[in-house]
Design an enzyme around this catalytic site. Structure first.
Site, PDB file in Angstrom:
ATOM      1  CG  ASP A  13      -1.656  -1.394   1.293  1.00 57.80           C
ATOM      2  OD1 ASP A  13      -2.495  -1.711   0.430  1.00 57.80           O
ATOM      3  OD2 ASP A  13      -1.813  -1.779   2.397  1.00 57.80           O
ATOM      4  CE  LYS A  16       2.972  -2.356  -4.489  1.00 61.31           C
ATOM      5  NZ  LYS A  16       2.424  -2.108  -3.096  1.00 61.31           N
ATOM      6  N   GLY A  40      -4.611  -4.802  -4.465  1.00 61.32           N
ATOM      7  CA  GLY A  40      -5.318  -3.736  -4.910  1.00 61.32           C
ATOM      8  C   GLY A  40      -4.768  -2.475  -5.297  1.00 61.32           C
ATOM      9  CG  HIS A  41      -1.951  -1.459  -7.988  1.00 60.11           C
ATOM     10  ND1 HIS A  41      -1.334  -1.970  -8.937  1.00 60.11           N
ATOM     11  CD2 HIS A  41      -1.481  -1.670  -6.793  1.00 60.11           C
ATOM     12  CE1 HIS A  41      -0.341  -2.491  -8.595  1.00 60.11           C
ATOM     13  NE2 HIS A  41      -0.163  -2.523  -7.352  1.00 60.11           N
ATOM     14  CD  GLN A 222       0.814  -8.766  -2.296  1.00 56.23           C
ATOM     15  OE1 GLN A 222       1.537  -9.368  -3.010  1.00 56.23           O
ATOM     16  NE2 GLN A 222      -0.342  -8.659  -2.741  1.00 56.23           N
ATOM     17  NE  ARG A 301      -7.472  -6.602   6.381  1.00 64.14           N
ATOM     18  CZ  ARG A 301      -6.697  -7.539   6.373  1.00 64.14           C
ATOM     19  NH1 ARG A 301      -6.267  -8.062   7.472  1.00 64.14           N
ATOM     20  NH2 ARG A 301      -5.817  -7.742   5.336  1.00 64.14           N
TER      21      ARG A 301
HETATM   22  P1  IMP Z   1      -2.268 -12.780   1.837  1.00 66.78           P
HETATM   23  O1  IMP Z   1      -1.434 -12.169   1.041  1.00 66.78           O
HETATM   24  O2  IMP Z   1      -3.952 -12.498   1.729  1.00 66.78           O
HETATM   25  O3  IMP Z   1      -2.101 -14.211   2.388  1.00 66.78           O
HETATM   26  O4  IMP Z   1      -1.993 -11.942   3.289  1.00 66.78           O
HETATM   27  C1  IMP Z   1      -0.932 -12.039   4.008  1.00 66.78           C
HETATM   28  C2  IMP Z   1      -0.631 -10.796   4.664  1.00 66.78           C
HETATM   29  O5  IMP Z   1      -0.046  -9.952   3.621  1.00 66.78           O
HETATM   30  C3  IMP Z   1      -1.689  -9.980   5.304  1.00 66.78           C
HETATM   31  O6  IMP Z   1      -0.898  -9.365   6.398  1.00 66.78           O
HETATM   32  C4  IMP Z   1      -2.287  -8.963   4.532  1.00 66.78           C
HETATM   33  O7  IMP Z   1      -2.836  -7.982   4.969  1.00 66.78           O
HETATM   34  C5  IMP Z   1      -0.873  -8.823   3.802  1.00 66.78           C
HETATM   35  N1  IMP Z   1      -1.273  -8.180   2.345  1.00 66.78           N
HETATM   36  C6  IMP Z   1      -1.579  -9.091   1.098  1.00 66.78           C
HETATM   37  N2  IMP Z   1      -1.599  -8.228   0.233  1.00 66.78           N
HETATM   38  C7  IMP Z   1      -1.345  -6.829   0.665  1.00 66.78           C
HETATM   39  C8  IMP Z   1      -1.422  -5.835  -0.171  1.00 66.78           C
HETATM   40  O8  IMP Z   1      -1.705  -5.825  -1.300  1.00 66.78           O
HETATM   41  N3  IMP Z   1      -1.294  -4.634   0.783  1.00 66.78           N
HETATM   42  C9  IMP Z   1      -1.012  -4.645   2.116  1.00 66.78           C
HETATM   43  N4  IMP Z   1      -0.693  -5.873   2.518  1.00 66.78           N
HETATM   44  C10 IMP Z   1      -1.287  -7.072   1.908  1.00 66.78           C
END
Ligand code: IMP
Length: 428
Positions: A13, A16, A40-41, A222, A301
């Site tokens: 976040d 990007k 999510g962009h 990420q 969130r």
């Molecule tokens: P997962 O990728 O859904 O398995 O989540 C694993 C961790 O990565 C969690 O703490 C999510 O909140 C975090 N996470 C996954 N994708 C994003 C993103 O695009 N931005 C920020 N945090 C992310």
């Protein structure tokens, strides 16, 4: 420079989407190399807001080829929905390519993501609930399916039967309803038909383009601290957002990368659980959250908020070989009297400059701060570095000094135009 990477340097976040969108105008190909619809962009242009979860941001530029590479996990239903939204908004999706080696994310991966989180209870990761972890787990366990399997009914039937058998044992262990193979096969063979026009050998395509010297932008999702290997394990995602993973995830040589642009938000945020040494609480954190609209694009969130941590930036910089920083959301700090920057940690009375391997140790680290004077002037119309108030200039210079990496650009607002480029990564 021919091949440029956009890498999140914190916990995701970092903004990007906007930077990728800005530079995708200069590239002929934009590639996403890892993750899935956990990303999510949000991109704003012409006053319109667009949210992308899977498809690379290059899709907004006519003539740009968008590649979803082998390292990704792709939910076909989510992908096709995104395509429909883009098509009905008038965007051309004919130059969209999906790797035949990318992993297929099934509904059962989402079910198991939820079940795992519930079982972990207080120790939950705080995932996005999109099934990302279970899909990558299946890939490693060699029971996953690739896009190439999905679009071929015979292979799909064979491999899905095997996967469903495995998954039913897992679902049963959680006390969850078992899958009916026929139903799953029916749904996914129909989705496979719809995916066919997009699925191809993207590795061979990219190899040829690299050889030709085509300008390619690699769009990370990420951030470095969510890397499965170098992040705050186990509070991480299941892929590597770092530039190091690109050659493998895309099927191209290591020498393909020319420039890594590290995206660093002017402060820090994190969603989900896990350590965050510079985290802030209370009214000030709430104020920054509102000003920066710090709510998840995927899950909505509220994001956790903290001061900028240059130990985190150095960690990402050292591993990925970050060439320059893109400092985003600088305008959100306008009006803050005193801005803190973490320059090191203190652990058992000693100064520490790096990130430890274990969570227990990291949780015991105390951040050490330097304090800088803030600025009150509106910076949202800045066009050059010199347009910034002296204290904002000093803030950027401090980041350069503490990380040893130059600032390539900074961003002073959500619009494409509110981007001040000091070094263009694509310049020859
Ligand atoms: P997962 O990728 O859904 O398995 O989540 C694993 C961790 O990565 C969690 O703490 C999510 O909140 C975090 N996470 C996954 N994708 C994003 C993103 O695009 N931005 C920020 N945090 C992310």
């Amino acid at each position: 420079m021919k091949r440029v990477v956009i890498e999140g340097s914190q916990w995701g976040d970092e903004g990007k989407g906007k930077i990728t969108d800005y530079f995708s105008q200069k590239a002929k190909i934009v590639v996403r190399f890892q993750g899935g619809n956990n990303a999510g962009h949000t991109i704003v242009f012409n006053g319109q807001k667009y949210a992308l979860r899977l498809i690379p941001s290059g899709i907004f530029h006519k003539g740009t080829t968008c590649v979803m590479a082998s390292g990704m996990v792709i939910n076909p239903e989510a992908f096709l929905e995104e395509v429909e939204v883009l098509k009905s908004a008038g965007f051309d999706t004919s130059k969209l390519m999906v790797s035949d080696r990318a992993s297929v994310l099934f509904d059962y991966h989402r079910t198991l993501d939820g079940a795992n989180e519930r079982a972990l209870d207080k120790g939950k990761i705080g995932t996005t609930g999109r099934g990302i972890g279970p899909c990558y787990t299946d890939k490693s366990a060699r029971i996953g399916l690739r896009m190439g399997d999905l679009v071929n009914k015979t292979t799909l039937e064979k491999r899905l039967k095997n996967a469903v058998e495995f998954k039913n044992r897992e679902l049963k262990s959680f006390g969850l309803e078992e899958l009916n193979f026929k139903e799953v096969f029916k749904k996914y063979s129909a989705l496979g038909e719809k995916m066919k026009p997009y699925v191809t050998d993207t590795a061979t395509f990219l190899q040829k383009e690299v050889k030709k010297g085509t300008k390619i932008l690699f769009e990370g999702a990420q951030g470095a601290m969510l890397c499965l290997t170098y992040g705050t394990y186990p509070y991480v995602t299941c892929s590597s957002p770092m530039a190091n993973s690109i050659p493998l995830s895309c099927g191209i040589p290591c020498s393909s990368i020319d420039y890594v642009l590290g995206i660093a938000k002017a402060y820090t945020t994190r969603v989900g659980e896990g350590p965050f040494p510079t985290e802030l609480f209370g009214d000030f954190a709430d104020e920054l959250r509102e000003r920066g609209h710090e709510y998840g694009t995927v899950t909505k969130r509220p994001r956790r908020i903290g001061w900028l941590d240059t130990c985190v930036l150095r960690h990402a910089g050292a591993i990925s070989g970050i060439s320059g920083w893109a400092v985003t959301l600088l305008d959100v700090l306008t009006g803050v009297d005193e801005i803190k920057v973490c320059d090191k940690y203190v652990y058992e009375g000693k100064d520490v400059y790096t990130i430890p391997a274990t969570l227990e140790e990291y949780e015991a680290y105390e951040p050490h701060y330097i304090t800088l004077k803030g600025w009150k002037e509106d910076i949202s119309k800045a066009k050059t570095f010199e347009d910034l108030p002296k204290n904002a200039q000093k803030y950027l210079k401090t980041i350069e000094k503490l990380t040893g990496i130059p600032i390539a650009l900074f961003s002073v607002g959500p619009d494409r135009k509110q981007t001040v480029v000091l070094t263009d990564p694509f310049a020859d």
